[in-house]
Motif scaffolding. Sequence first.
Motif, PDB file in Angstrom:
ATOM      1  N   THR A 140      50.009  72.924  47.623  1.00 43.71           N
ATOM      2  CA  THR A 140      50.358  74.056  46.762  1.00 43.71           C
ATOM      3  C   THR A 140      51.848  74.379  46.783  1.00 43.71           C
ATOM      4  O   THR A 140      52.369  74.975  45.843  1.00 43.71           O
ATOM      5  CB  THR A 140      49.572  75.307  47.194  1.00 43.71           C
ATOM      6  N   HIS A 141      52.545  74.039  47.863  1.00 44.24           N
ATOM      7  CA  HIS A 141      53.971  74.305  47.997  1.00 44.24           C
ATOM      8  C   HIS A 141      54.646  73.055  48.563  1.00 44.24           C
ATOM      9  O   HIS A 141      54.060  72.343  49.376  1.00 44.24           O
ATOM     10  CB  HIS A 141      54.248  75.488  48.926  1.00 44.24           C
ATOM     11  N   PHE A 142      55.890  72.824  48.145  1.00 39.97           N
ATOM     12  CA  PHE A 142      56.616  71.645  48.606  1.00 39.97           C
ATOM     13  C   PHE A 142      57.971  72.068  49.156  1.00 39.97           C
ATOM     14  O   PHE A 142      58.683  72.870  48.538  1.00 39.97           O
ATOM     15  CB  PHE A 142      56.817  70.647  47.456  1.00 39.97           C
ATOM     16  N   GLY A 171      53.489  71.103  51.806  1.00 40.67           N
ATOM     17  CA  GLY A 171      53.883  69.737  52.097  1.00 40.67           C
ATOM     18  C   GLY A 171      55.369  69.652  52.359  1.00 40.67           C
ATOM     19  O   GLY A 171      56.170  70.236  51.616  1.00 40.67           O
ATOM     20  N   VAL A 172      55.756  68.944  53.413  1.00 42.10           N
ATOM     21  CA  VAL A 172      57.164  68.799  53.789  1.00 42.10           C
ATOM     22  C   VAL A 172      57.523  67.322  53.774  1.00 42.10           C
ATOM     23  O   VAL A 172      56.894  66.514  54.477  1.00 42.10           O
ATOM     24  CB  VAL A 172      57.439  69.385  55.185  1.00 42.10           C
ATOM     25  N   ASP A 173      58.531  66.956  52.966  1.00 41.78           N
ATOM     26  CA  ASP A 173      58.948  65.556  52.889  1.00 41.78           C
ATOM     27  C   ASP A 173      60.341  65.488  52.288  1.00 41.78           C
ATOM     28  O   ASP A 173      60.707  66.340  51.466  1.00 41.78           O
ATOM     29  CB  ASP A 173      57.962  64.741  52.033  1.00 41.78           C
ATOM     30  N   LYS A 206      57.404  62.569  45.872  1.00 44.92           N
ATOM     31  CA  LYS A 206      56.037  62.682  46.390  1.00 44.92           C
ATOM     32  C   LYS A 206      55.328  63.978  45.979  1.00 44.92           C
ATOM     33  O   LYS A 206      54.124  64.111  46.156  1.00 44.92           O
ATOM     34  CB  LYS A 206      56.044  62.567  47.913  1.00 44.92           C
ATOM     35  N   PHE A 207      56.083  64.939  45.445  1.00 39.02           N
ATOM     36  CA  PHE A 207      55.482  66.237  45.176  1.00 39.02           C
ATOM     37  C   PHE A 207      54.432  66.162  44.070  1.00 39.02           C
ATOM     38  O   PHE A 207      53.387  66.799  44.153  1.00 39.02           O
ATOM     39  CB  PHE A 207      56.562  67.255  44.809  1.00 39.02           C
ATOM     40  N   ILE A 208      54.692  65.392  43.007  1.00 43.48           N
ATOM     41  CA  ILE A 208      53.725  65.309  41.906  1.00 43.48           C
ATOM     42  C   ILE A 208      52.398  64.765  42.403  1.00 43.48           C
ATOM     43  O   ILE A 208      51.325  65.312  42.109  1.00 43.48           O
ATOM     44  CB  ILE A 208      54.286  64.427  40.771  1.00 43.48           C
ATOM     45  N   LYS A 209      52.453  63.679  43.180  1.00 45.86           N
ATOM     46  CA  LYS A 209      51.228  63.119  43.749  1.00 45.86           C
ATOM     47  C   LYS A 209      50.577  64.114  44.700  1.00 45.86           C
ATOM     48  O   LYS A 209      49.360  64.284  44.709  1.00 45.86           O
ATOM     49  CB  LYS A 209      51.542  61.816  44.481  1.00 45.86           C
TER      50      LYS A 209
END
Length: 399
Positions: free
Chosen positions: A263-265, A246-248, A253-256
């Motif tokens: 699996t990766h942020f 996930g890219v942000d 937002k990573f916990i959600k």
Amino acid sequence: MASPQVANGNGSLSLKKPSETKGKTITCKAAVAYGPGEPFVVENILVHPPQKMEVRIKILYTSICHTDLTVWQGQNESQRAFPRIFGHEASGIVESVGEGVSEVKEGDIVVAIFNGECGECVYCKCEKSNMCERFGVNPMKKVMEGDGTCRFSTIDGKPIFHFLNTSTFSEYTVLDSACVVKLDHGHSLSLKNLTLLSCGVSTGVGAAWNTANVHAGSFVAIFGLGAVGLAVAEGARARGASKIIGVDINPDKFIKAQAMGVTHFINPKDEEKPVYERISELTDGGVHYSFECTGNVNVLRDSFLSAHKGWGLTVVLGIHSSPKLLPIHPMELFDGRQIVGSVFGGFKGKSHLPHFATQCGHGVVKLDNFITHELPFEEINKAFDLLIAGKSLRCLLHF
């Protein structure tokens, strides 16, 4: 009109008695936008009876999507039309139907779909497309298809324009029957969760399942972890993807995202090198599937270059309202990467949503995490503030 009430545990509704408003103009509450970015005015409006092949619906739950936000803010001048009733994600109950409508009847539980399915045009008959010649997604369309007029008006009779075939920020709305899907049997979803199938969840999950056809063990990158991006993650998780990145730029937002399969942020603000290079390191050359969910052309380029040479596929989901063109040189396509757009996740609304609702009811896709806030309809401006601040995925508004 009799008040609808819950009839059983799965959220199905029924009317106590036949509609008392059939064929009449209804006065009800709606959130009217009078100009780009201006606060919504919750006021009484008039909703006129459905005409031939139209359906009038009592909205029970509606939620806010980034597309509502983008067009309301007036980022694309060609889409501006005010006063207007926005909203395109909702569940409700059929109040009355116009001449020729046979697929739904008074009292049916339905969801609104912005990308309709007439079932008769060359697009609807094509298995390779979920487009519709007359009722496909068109943010510039502001009147009803049948006679080119509005079904909404102010109390003093001035027309109020429609939006995306749906206009759900109103206690009652009128839609073409091609944009109404009956979903009152064969699933165990609540009305709240049914609302999510109108747009966000269907768009994201469908992009993973229908457009990309994500396979077990694959690597996936998702740019933008709003509701659509997280729905992509849910779809990829359900398909058995082994690595979902996930890219942000919002670290909250990573916990959600973790709870929904990521699996990766990666936060681009924390990276010294381009995001696509970081993803290449994590995936031995790039992902099988990348999904662009931000509507930013610079992010689109990162998404495209994150796909593995030779077989990587980039799916465009973000709404690109600016006139900027694709930031891709034609010769870059000769590396074997592909890029494709996806509307409503490739789902044909009437044909596919009933089965998708059943799958969601069986837990194949988890819906509860998408609803982060609930507010009374009168607080719609607060709901927009939450979305703008990046604090909500879907804020459910109820009457």
